[in-house]
Scaffold this active site. Structure first.
Site, PDB file in Angstrom:
ATOM      1  N   CYS A  33      -7.987 -10.291 -25.089  1.00 10.82           N
ATOM      2  CA  CYS A  33      -6.733 -10.345 -25.860  1.00 10.82           C
ATOM      3  C   CYS A  33      -6.694 -11.503 -26.854  1.00 10.82           C
ATOM      4  O   CYS A  33      -5.808 -11.562 -27.705  1.00 10.82           O
ATOM      5  CB  CYS A  33      -5.539 -10.414 -24.921  1.00 10.82           C
ATOM      6  SG  CYS A  33      -5.499  -9.056 -23.745  1.00 10.82           S
ATOM      7  N   HIS A  67       0.172 -13.553 -28.396  1.00  6.14           N
ATOM      8  CA  HIS A  67      -0.290 -12.299 -27.795  1.00  6.14           C
ATOM      9  C   HIS A  67       0.864 -11.697 -26.999  1.00  6.14           C
ATOM     10  O   HIS A  67       1.578 -12.401 -26.288  1.00  6.14           O
ATOM     11  CB  HIS A  67      -1.487 -12.580 -26.891  1.00  6.14           C
ATOM     12  CG  HIS A  67      -1.865 -11.410 -26.049  1.00  6.14           C
ATOM     13  ND1 HIS A  67      -2.034 -10.149 -26.583  1.00  6.14           N
ATOM     14  CD2 HIS A  67      -2.080 -11.298 -24.706  1.00  6.14           C
ATOM     15  CE1 HIS A  67      -2.346  -9.317 -25.601  1.00  6.14           C
ATOM     16  NE2 HIS A  67      -2.377  -9.981 -24.466  1.00  6.14           N
ATOM     17  N   ASN A 127       1.179  -3.875 -24.222  1.00  5.13           N
ATOM     18  CA  ASN A 127       0.078  -4.806 -24.472  1.00  5.13           C
ATOM     19  C   ASN A 127      -1.178  -4.044 -24.887  1.00  5.13           C
ATOM     20  O   ASN A 127      -1.827  -3.428 -24.049  1.00  5.13           O
ATOM     21  CB  ASN A 127      -0.174  -5.628 -23.197  1.00  5.13           C
ATOM     22  CG  ASN A 127      -1.381  -6.549 -23.308  1.00  5.13           C
ATOM     23  OD1 ASN A 127      -2.104  -6.550 -24.308  1.00  5.13           O
ATOM     24  ND2 ASN A 127      -1.618  -7.328 -22.268  1.00  5.13           N
TER      25      ASN A 127
HETATM   26  N1  COA Z   1       7.888  -1.893 -10.208  1.00  2.00           N
HETATM   27  C1  COA Z   1       8.699  -2.271  -9.208  1.00  2.00           C
HETATM   28  N2  COA Z   1       8.382  -3.239  -8.341  1.00  2.00           N
HETATM   29  C2  COA Z   1       7.200  -3.855  -8.514  1.00  2.00           C
HETATM   30  C3  COA Z   1       6.317  -3.523  -9.559  1.00  2.00           C
HETATM   31  C4  COA Z   1       6.692  -2.492 -10.408  1.00  2.00           C
HETATM   32  N3  COA Z   1       5.915  -2.097 -11.440  1.00  2.00           N
HETATM   33  N4  COA Z   1       5.231  -4.319  -9.469  1.00  2.00           N
HETATM   34  C5  COA Z   1       5.435  -5.138  -8.435  1.00  2.00           C
HETATM   35  N5  COA Z   1       6.629  -4.860  -7.844  1.00  2.00           N
HETATM   36  C6  COA Z   1       7.253  -5.509  -6.700  1.00  2.00           C
HETATM   37  C7  COA Z   1       6.266  -6.224  -5.835  1.00  2.00           C
HETATM   38  O1  COA Z   1       5.726  -5.383  -4.851  1.00  2.00           O
HETATM   39  C8  COA Z   1       7.110  -7.316  -5.240  1.00  2.00           C
HETATM   40  O2  COA Z   1       7.885  -6.791  -4.177  1.00  2.00           O
HETATM   41  P1  COA Z   1       8.163  -7.673  -2.857  1.00  2.00           P
HETATM   42  O3  COA Z   1       8.969  -8.846  -3.339  1.00  2.00           O
HETATM   43  O4  COA Z   1       8.931  -6.719  -2.009  1.00  2.00           O
HETATM   44  O5  COA Z   1       6.826  -8.036  -2.326  1.00  2.00           O
HETATM   45  C9  COA Z   1       8.083  -7.667  -6.357  1.00  2.00           C
HETATM   46  O6  COA Z   1       8.126  -6.521  -7.192  1.00  2.00           O
HETATM   47  C10 COA Z   1       7.652  -8.862  -7.167  1.00  2.00           C
HETATM   48  O7  COA Z   1       6.293  -8.679  -7.521  1.00  2.00           O
HETATM   49  P2  COA Z   1       5.496  -9.758  -8.302  1.00  2.00           P
HETATM   50  O8  COA Z   1       4.054  -9.345  -8.414  1.00  2.00           O
HETATM   51  O9  COA Z   1       5.821 -11.091  -7.710  1.00  2.00           O
HETATM   52  O10 COA Z   1       6.186  -9.636  -9.726  1.00  2.00           O
HETATM   53  P3  COA Z   1       6.053 -10.586 -10.962  1.00  2.00           P
HETATM   54  O11 COA Z   1       7.364 -11.142 -11.306  1.00  2.00           O
HETATM   55  O12 COA Z   1       4.881 -11.524 -10.841  1.00  2.00           O
HETATM   56  O13 COA Z   1       5.704  -9.540 -12.116  1.00  2.00           O
HETATM   57  C11 COA Z   1       3.866  -8.850 -13.480  1.00  2.00           C
HETATM   58  C12 COA Z   1       4.486  -8.831 -12.073  1.00  2.00           C
HETATM   59  C13 COA Z   1       2.550  -8.102 -13.445  1.00  2.00           C
HETATM   60  C14 COA Z   1       4.828  -8.149 -14.424  1.00  2.00           C
HETATM   61  C15 COA Z   1       3.671 -10.332 -13.895  1.00  2.00           C
HETATM   62  O14 COA Z   1       3.022 -11.053 -12.883  1.00  2.00           O
HETATM   63  C16 COA Z   1       2.882 -10.468 -15.174  1.00  2.00           C
HETATM   64  O15 COA Z   1       3.267  -9.978 -16.220  1.00  2.00           O
HETATM   65  N6  COA Z   1       1.745 -11.202 -15.131  1.00  2.00           N
HETATM   66  C17 COA Z   1       0.930 -11.401 -16.290  1.00  2.00           C
HETATM   67  C18 COA Z   1       0.118 -10.167 -16.569  1.00  2.00           C
HETATM   68  C19 COA Z   1      -0.477 -10.150 -17.935  1.00  2.00           C
HETATM   69  O16 COA Z   1       0.089 -10.663 -18.863  1.00  2.00           O
HETATM   70  N7  COA Z   1      -1.640  -9.502 -18.067  1.00  2.00           N
HETATM   71  C20 COA Z   1      -2.310  -9.344 -19.311  1.00  2.00           C
HETATM   72  C21 COA Z   1      -2.904 -10.628 -19.775  1.00  2.00           C
HETATM   73  S1  COA Z   1      -3.670 -10.415 -21.301  1.00  2.00           S
END
Ligand code: COA
Length: 308
Positions: A109, A233, A263
């Site tokens: 990215c 990004h 993304n």
């Molecule tokens: N829909 C609903 N619930 C979801 C979910 C979804 N798509 N994905 C995860 N959950 C749930 C999890 O199971 C968790 O439940 P729990 O509390 O019962 O265990 C809860 O939501 C929180 O999950 P978590 O992984 O802590 O969420 P988060 O706030 O970290 O968000 C991302 C997840 C992936 C959106 C976030 O971590 C993110 O954007 N990270 C960066 C990724 C990125 O930018 N990648 C590309 C880089 S170039």
């Protein structure tokens, strides 16, 4: 001193829109959750990297008023080439009718910013006059559409710019970096799907963008208050805003296309740039800060003056 500036820009998105509600039909998620945690409302999916890259590049060439044969080099930043062999840039070179060298660059990215810095160096010190720089990805082809941890984020699309030689260098500062020790937190095996430790990527992304942006601004001799538009990004609005807060740039100066594009990796920064240039937000003389981060991990920032 010989330098370079952007004279043309373009973008391309597939026609097919996939909404959060569409995803919620296929996996345990919801529109509210995705909007709240990522800022994404819908994403564009479809096409090939070569096809989208060619479309974005045609628009950039037209805007720059450049004939294909006047381009000295093509750099295509992509992490999703259409084939292992040949490089997708060769296919794009042929589709556009270019007569120059062409290569793919993979910095995930961060790829577009890496490519822009490379092109600038080849103009400044390599004697080239006109380079077509494209950032384009089709992440949907390496996304597991049953995995709610990744499918909510990734999409397809791209953008392109023409970088031309000038006496008044518009590229004022840049920073490139990588930390291969973090390779496992976001990866995709050949023939496989993207896997990700979302929380760890989030944490490192904010840190990487902040330090990279600050390094590039330092080289450019500017501060956050000089920046007119921050084009990070587009991965997660919370990453974009958190980085902007730490760098000291207000949210209304952050270009956001993420909400309707998702993304698309190396495509997001040139897409944001082209969109904000076309809708009149970016004006001649504006100072822009571009910052990418991604798998590798890699990061890259460029401070540039908009003087098309
Ligand atoms: N829909 C609903 N619930 C979801 C979910 C979804 N798509 N994905 C995860 N959950 C749930 C999890 O199971 C968790 O439940 P729990 O509390 O019962 O265990 C809860 O939501 C929180 O999950 P978590 O992984 O802590 O969420 P988060 O706030 O970290 O968000 C991302 C997840 C992936 C959106 C976030 O971590 C993110 O954007 N990270 C960066 C990724 C990125 O930018 N990648 C590309 C880089 S170039």
């Amino acid at each position: 001193m010989r330098g370079a500036h952007i004279t043309g820009w373009g973008s391309a998105l597939p026609d097919k829109i996939v909404t959060n509600d569409d995803l919620a039909l296929a996996m345990d998620t919801s529109d509210a959750w995705i909007r709240d945690r990522t800022g994404i409302q819908e994403r564009r999916v479809g096409g090939t990297t070569a096809g989208l890259a060619t479309e974005a590049a045609r628009e950039a060439l037209e805007r720059a008023g450049c004939a294909p044969e006047s381009i000295d080099l093509l750099i295509l930043a992509t992490t999703t080439p259409d084939q292992h062999v040949p490089a997708t840039s060769a296919v794009v070179q042929h589709k556009l009718g270019l007569r120059c060298g062409a290569f793919d660059l993979n910095a995930a990215c961060s790829g577009f910013a890496y490519a822009l810095v490379t092109a600038h160096a080849l103009i400044q010190g390599g004697g080239l006059d006109r380079i077509l720089v494209i950032g384009c990805d089709t992440l949907s082809r390496i996304t597991d559409w049953t995995d709610r941890g990744t499918a909510i984020l990734f999409a397809d699309g791209g953008g392109a710019v023409v970088l031309e030689a000038t006496e008044h260098d518009a590229i004022l500062g840049w920073d490139l970096g990588a930390d291969g020790a973090a390779a496992k937190i976001l990866e995709c095996d050949i023939g496989g799907y993207l896997t990700m430790d979302g929380k760890e990527v989030f944490r490192r992304a904010v840190r990487a963008v902040v330090s990279s942006a600050e390094n590039a601004m330092k080289v450019a001799g500017v501060t956050a208050s000089d920046i007119d538009w921050f084009i990070p990004h587009q991965a997660n609005i919370r990453i974009m805003h958190s980085a902007a807060d730490k760098v000291g740039i207000p949210h209304d100066r952050v270009v956001n296309v993420l909400s309707y594009t998702g993304n698309n990796s190396a495509g997001t920064i040139p897409l944001g740039l082209a969109t904000a240039a076309n809708d009149g937000r970016i004006k001649p003389g504006d100072l822009l800060l571009l910052s990418g981060f991604g798998a590798g991990m890699t990061w890259a920032s460029v401070v540039l003056r908009w003087q098309p």
